[in-house]
Design a protein around this motif. Structure first.
Motif, short mmCIF file in Angstrom:
data_model
loop_
_atom_site.label_atom_id
_atom_site.label_comp_id
_atom_site.label_asym_id
_atom_site.label_seq_id
_atom_site.Cartn_x
_atom_site.Cartn_y
_atom_site.Cartn_z
N ASP A 42 0.48 4.32 -0.89
CA ASP A 42 -0.08 5.58 -0.37
C ASP A 42 0.03 5.63 1.15
OD1 ASP A 42 -0.66 6.41 -2.92
OD2 ASP A 42 -2.79 5.84 -2.82
N THR A 43 -0.22 4.50 1.79
CA THR A 43 -0.09 4.44 3.25
C THR A 43 1.37 4.58 3.65
OG1 THR A 43 -2.04 3.02 3.33
CG2 THR A 43 -0.64 3.07 5.30
N ARG A 49 3.62 6.29 2.06
CA ARG A 49 3.96 7.71 1.91
C ARG A 49 3.43 8.52 3.09
NH1 ARG A 49 3.58 6.50 -3.41
NH2 ARG A 49 1.35 6.88 -3.61
N HIS A 86 0.84 -1.20 0.00
CA HIS A 86 0.00 0.00 0.00
C HIS A 86 0.88 1.25 0.00
CE1 HIS A 86 -2.73 -3.15 1.41
NE2 HIS A 86 -3.68 -2.42 0.87
#
Length: 168
Positions: A124-125, A127, A122
């Motif tokens: 995005d998580t 980041r 994941h």
């Protein structure tokens, strides 16, 4: 001092080198050695310290593990407040790393793997976690305990999310 750096492509090879140096001495005692922590997540900013966990069948092997690690320059530090996980000092001259020993059924270890694996899949998580770490490092620059505590709500939420996915 807490310092977060951009992902370093050398971290996997540093882990592999450290692991390879432990496999022989710990043969017959350790089932596997896992790369854990932020340096184990490709692309994730982290402290420039490799975290390794050596997994044993039983903590009954711990005295033998301690004995085999001592000639390599590792000293046993106890559990450092994490029940069932044993920490070792980093030998002089070795790359910066933390070595831990625990059993595969250790809850903290299972949560660490769940967190690592979730971040790996994941981005995005991952980041968002990196942004949080940069922010907290500036806020808790000289307070490692405060830095670690401030990350705990994020980590707990992600571990719970990972557990829901696993249970589905």
């Amino acid at each position: 001092m807490i310092e977060i750096v951009a992902y370093d492509r050398r971290w996997p090879s540093v882990f592999a080198s450290l692991r390879d140096g432990l496999v022989g001495p710990l043969a017959g005692l350790v089932d596997r050695i896992e790369h854990v922590g932020s340096t184990a997540v490709p692309g994730l900013a982290a402290r420039d310290v490799i975290d390794l966990t050596a997994v044993v069948d039983t903590l009954g092997h711990l005295p033998a593990v301690i004995g085999r690690l001592a000639p390599l320059g590792y000293s046993h530090e106890g559990d450092l407040g994490v029940t069932g996980r044993h920490a070792f000092t980093t030998p002089a001259g070795a790359p910066a790393h933390h070595l831990y020993v625990c059993t595969a059924d250790n809850l903290d270890f299972a949560q660490m793997l769940a967190f690592r694996d979730y971040l790996r899949t994941h981005p995005d998580t991952a980041r968002a976690y990196a942004e949080l770490k940069y922010f907290l490092a500036s806020r808790f620059r000289d307070d490692r305990a405060g830095y670690t505590a401030a990350k705990s709500a994020f980590i707990t939420r992600i571990v719970a999310t990972a557990a829901k996915i696993t249970d589905s």
